[in-house]
Design a protein around this motif. Structure first.
Motif, mmCIF file in Angstrom:
data_model
loop_
_atom_site.group_PDB
_atom_site.id
_atom_site.type_symbol
_atom_site.label_atom_id
_atom_site.label_comp_id
_atom_site.label_asym_id
_atom_site.label_seq_id
_atom_site.Cartn_x
_atom_site.Cartn_y
_atom_site.Cartn_z
ATOM 1 N N VAL A 43 2.985 -46.688 -48.399
ATOM 2 C CA VAL A 43 1.683 -46.016 -48.370
ATOM 3 C C VAL A 43 1.399 -45.607 -46.931
ATOM 4 C CG1 VAL A 43 -0.799 -46.261 -48.702
ATOM 5 C CG2 VAL A 43 0.783 -47.269 -50.358
ATOM 6 N N LEU A 44 1.170 -44.316 -46.726
ATOM 7 C CA LEU A 44 0.853 -43.786 -45.405
ATOM 8 C C LEU A 44 -0.600 -43.335 -45.367
ATOM 9 C CD1 LEU A 44 3.867 -41.342 -44.819
ATOM 10 C CD2 LEU A 44 3.736 -43.751 -44.187
ATOM 11 N N GLU A 45 -1.258 -43.558 -44.254
ATOM 12 C CA GLU A 45 -2.523 -42.879 -44.021
ATOM 13 C C GLU A 45 -2.208 -41.408 -43.723
ATOM 14 O OE1 GLU A 45 -5.496 -44.015 -44.337
ATOM 15 O OE2 GLU A 45 -5.280 -46.204 -44.268
ATOM 16 N N GLU A 46 -3.075 -40.499 -44.140
ATOM 17 C CA GLU A 46 -2.842 -39.082 -43.868
ATOM 18 C C GLU A 46 -2.700 -38.828 -42.368
ATOM 19 O OE1 GLU A 46 -4.704 -34.618 -44.749
ATOM 20 O OE2 GLU A 46 -5.735 -36.399 -45.534
ATOM 21 N N ALA A 47 -3.357 -39.648 -41.567
ATOM 22 C CA ALA A 47 -3.272 -39.482 -40.116
ATOM 23 C C ALA A 47 -1.837 -39.554 -39.619
ATOM 24 C CB ALA A 47 -4.112 -40.543 -39.414
ATOM 25 N N VAL A 48 -0.987 -40.341 -40.296
ATOM 26 C CA VAL A 48 0.416 -40.454 -39.886
ATOM 27 C C VAL A 48 1.100 -39.096 -39.936
ATOM 28 C CG1 VAL A 48 2.644 -41.497 -40.473
ATOM 29 C CG2 VAL A 48 0.553 -42.869 -40.594
ATOM 30 N N LEU A 49 0.680 -38.255 -40.882
ATOM 31 C CA LEU A 49 1.258 -36.916 -41.004
ATOM 32 C C LEU A 49 0.787 -35.991 -39.893
ATOM 33 C CD1 LEU A 49 0.643 -36.361 -44.836
ATOM 34 C CD2 LEU A 49 2.589 -37.513 -43.737
ATOM 35 N N ARG A 50 -0.314 -36.338 -39.254
ATOM 36 C CA ARG A 50 -0.929 -35.451 -38.254
ATOM 37 C C ARG A 50 -0.708 -35.903 -36.815
ATOM 38 N NH1 ARG A 50 -4.274 -31.547 -40.433
ATOM 39 N NH2 ARG A 50 -4.090 -31.575 -42.711
ATOM 40 N N TYR A 51 -0.494 -37.217 -36.616
ATOM 41 C CA TYR A 51 -0.279 -37.694 -35.248
ATOM 42 C C TYR A 51 0.978 -37.045 -34.676
ATOM 43 C CZ TYR A 51 -3.660 -41.491 -36.048
ATOM 44 O OH TYR A 51 -4.791 -42.221 -36.315
ATOM 45 N N ARG A 52 0.860 -36.454 -33.486
ATOM 46 C CA ARG A 52 1.979 -35.780 -32.843
ATOM 47 C C ARG A 52 2.875 -36.791 -32.141
ATOM 48 N NH1 ARG A 52 1.731 -30.748 -30.431
ATOM 49 N NH2 ARG A 52 3.381 -31.572 -29.113
ATOM 50 N N VAL A 53 4.028 -37.040 -32.690
ATOM 51 C CA VAL A 53 5.067 -37.844 -32.044
ATOM 52 C C VAL A 53 6.191 -36.872 -31.700
ATOM 53 C CG1 VAL A 53 6.726 -39.728 -32.301
ATOM 54 C CG2 VAL A 53 4.451 -39.909 -33.343
ATOM 55 N N GLY A 54 6.357 -36.580 -30.412
ATOM 56 C CA GLY A 54 7.338 -35.589 -30.014
ATOM 57 C C GLY A 54 6.774 -34.185 -30.114
ATOM 58 N N SER A 55 7.652 -33.223 -30.142
ATOM 59 C CA SER A 55 7.262 -31.808 -30.169
ATOM 60 C C SER A 55 6.833 -31.385 -31.572
ATOM 61 C CB SER A 55 8.444 -30.948 -29.729
ATOM 62 O OG SER A 55 9.474 -31.002 -30.707
ATOM 63 N N PRO A 56 6.184 -30.213 -31.688
ATOM 64 C CA PRO A 56 5.877 -29.697 -33.031
ATOM 65 C C PRO A 56 7.118 -29.579 -33.901
ATOM 66 C CG PRO A 56 4.633 -28.492 -31.382
ATOM 67 C CD PRO A 56 5.578 -29.369 -30.626
ATOM 68 N N ALA A 57 8.231 -29.137 -33.305
ATOM 69 C CA ALA A 57 9.470 -29.021 -34.074
ATOM 70 C C ALA A 57 9.938 -30.384 -34.571
ATOM 71 C CB ALA A 57 10.556 -28.367 -33.218
ATOM 72 N N THR A 58 9.778 -31.412 -33.745
ATOM 73 C CA THR A 58 10.147 -32.767 -34.157
ATOM 74 C C THR A 58 9.298 -33.213 -35.336
ATOM 75 O OG1 THR A 58 10.911 -33.427 -31.961
ATOM 76 C CG2 THR A 58 10.166 -35.186 -33.431
ATOM 77 N N MET A 59 8.007 -32.926 -35.275
ATOM 78 C CA MET A 59 7.114 -33.320 -36.362
ATOM 79 C C MET A 59 7.420 -32.561 -37.641
ATOM 80 S SD MET A 59 5.203 -35.855 -35.743
ATOM 81 C CE MET A 59 4.299 -35.665 -37.278
ATOM 82 N N VAL A 60 7.702 -31.275 -37.526
ATOM 83 C CA VAL A 60 8.035 -30.491 -38.709
ATOM 84 C C VAL A 60 9.302 -31.055 -39.365
ATOM 85 C CG1 VAL A 60 8.859 -28.242 -39.531
ATOM 86 C CG2 VAL A 60 6.893 -28.368 -37.976
ATOM 87 N N GLY A 61 10.301 -31.369 -38.543
ATOM 88 C CA GLY A 61 11.524 -31.946 -39.075
ATOM 89 C C GLY A 61 11.275 -33.276 -39.767
ATOM 90 N N GLN A 62 10.402 -34.090 -39.181
ATOM 91 C CA GLN A 62 10.090 -35.386 -39.775
ATOM 92 C C GLN A 62 9.353 -35.225 -41.100
ATOM 93 O OE1 GLN A 62 10.696 -38.937 -38.798
ATOM 94 N NE2 GLN A 62 10.256 -38.674 -40.973
ATOM 95 N N LEU A 63 8.395 -34.338 -41.137
ATOM 96 C CA LEU A 63 7.628 -34.142 -42.368
ATOM 97 C C LEU A 63 8.499 -33.567 -43.476
ATOM 98 C CD1 LEU A 63 4.314 -32.801 -40.791
ATOM 99 C CD2 LEU A 63 4.733 -35.074 -41.746
ATOM 100 N N ARG A 64 9.384 -32.660 -43.126
ATOM 101 C CA ARG A 64 10.307 -32.124 -44.131
ATOM 102 C C ARG A 64 11.246 -33.200 -44.647
ATOM 103 N NH1 ARG A 64 11.531 -26.316 -41.104
ATOM 104 N NH2 ARG A 64 9.694 -25.226 -41.942
ATOM 105 N N HIS A 65 11.608 -34.115 -43.762
ATOM 106 C CA HIS A 65 12.468 -35.219 -44.201
ATOM 107 C C HIS A 65 11.750 -36.105 -45.212
ATOM 108 C CE1 HIS A 65 15.723 -38.088 -44.072
ATOM 109 N NE2 HIS A 65 14.894 -39.059 -43.721
ATOM 110 N N LEU A 66 10.441 -36.310 -45.019
ATOM 111 C CA LEU A 66 9.677 -37.079 -46.002
ATOM 112 C C LEU A 66 9.759 -36.419 -47.379
ATOM 113 C CD1 LEU A 66 6.422 -38.106 -44.086
ATOM 114 C CD2 LEU A 66 8.398 -39.537 -44.640
#
Length: 282
Positions: A174-197
């Motif tokens: 269970v993730l808080e929605e904030a986990v999807l929004r917190y910037r860890v690394g660059s925008p590209a890093t976050m996009v890659g992480q979210l797509r992996h989810l």
């Protein structure tokens, strides 16, 4: 619901302090007399008996020798080490770098059939991409000022994802929605992480829910915790990893996870929140 995540550790520390106090009293010694026999200041005896300071192996040996109770040394040292393992400061765990701890966590996951995870700050390690893990562990190392072995630690952490594909393991997250929004690394890093989810969500071993910002809460946002089967919980704070093993507290965390999971959305609704987060990153 869980109160303080350190309550199990503190209770165990206080129980050890009581045992040592009883030894002193059974020996007919005052605190000052024991301190003199041990060769330290009386304030140290008071702090140990008050559960404020953990005695070292040498302290326990000296204490038992003063009380003529050497036969209890090994049992008390084993107890003290068990208590010490319940509250572990990150700087101590990372004093030689982070890789060793990552390998220890992998071993815990390997031994666990069912892991329930509530994440309020970052994506759990077994879901992390290499780029996300690199950015996260670099920031932790810089903050703690501990030795930098991040590339090796990232390799060990990312290797944890193999348990998603091996039989015998289930992951309810269970993730808080904030986990999807917190910037860890660059925008590209976050996009890659979210797509992996989105990629791991269909796996048979995975149940992934997201608690929306707008959800009506029955359980308030908590610190991240990892429940391994019904055996123990690892709670992550800023400064320490806390182990919870008392049955009543394990039941509280299981109950909290059940309530948090009911608050979360799953399936298409969870995917929609992830897609929205990706769109926000452009």
């Amino acid at each position: 619901m869980p109160a303080s995540p350190s309550s199990s550790a503190q209770a165990a520390r206080e129980a050890l302090a009581v045992r040592l106090s009883h030894l002193r009293r059974d020996a007919g010694l005052t605190g000052g007399e024991l301190s003199a026999l041990c060769g330290w200041h009386p304030a140290k005896t008071s702090r140990i008996q008050g559960g404020k300071v953990m005695p070292t192996d040498a302290d326990i040996r000296a204490w038992c020798a003063a009380c003529l109770a050497e036969e209890q040394v090994e049992d008390l040292i084993a107890t003290a080490r068990a208590v010490d393992s319940m509250y572990q400061e990150w700087r101590r765990l990372h004093r030689n770098g982070m890789r060793r701890l990552q390998e220890d966590v992998n071993a815990s996951v390997a031994q666990s059939a069912h892991q329930r995870v509530y994440a309020s700050n970052v994506v759990p390690g077994f879901f992390q991409t290499p780029a996300y893990a690199m950015a996260l562990l670099e920031s932790i190392t810089a903050f703690q000022g501990t030795p930098n072995d991040v590339p090796g630690a990232v390799a060990s952490r990312v290797a944890r994802s193999r348990f998603l594909y091996e039989g015998g393991h289930r992951f309810a997250v269970v993730l808080e929605e904030a986990v999807l929004r917190y910037r860890v690394g660059s925008p590209a890093t976050m996009v890659g992480q979210l797509r992996h989810l989105l990629t791991v969500m269909p796996l048979a071993s995975v149940s992934l829910g997201v608690i929306p910002f707008t959800a009506a809460r029955t359980v308030w946002p908590l610190e991240a915790f990892y429940l391994y089967d019904d055996d123990h919980v690892a709670v992550e704070t800023l400064t320490a990893r806390i182990g919870v093993v008392q049955p009543c507290e394990l039941a509280d965390y299981a109950r909290a996870f059940k309530a948090l999971s009911k608050t979360a959305v799953h399936g298409e609704h969870a995917r929609a929140l992830i897609h929205t987060a990706i769109d926000t990153l452009g």
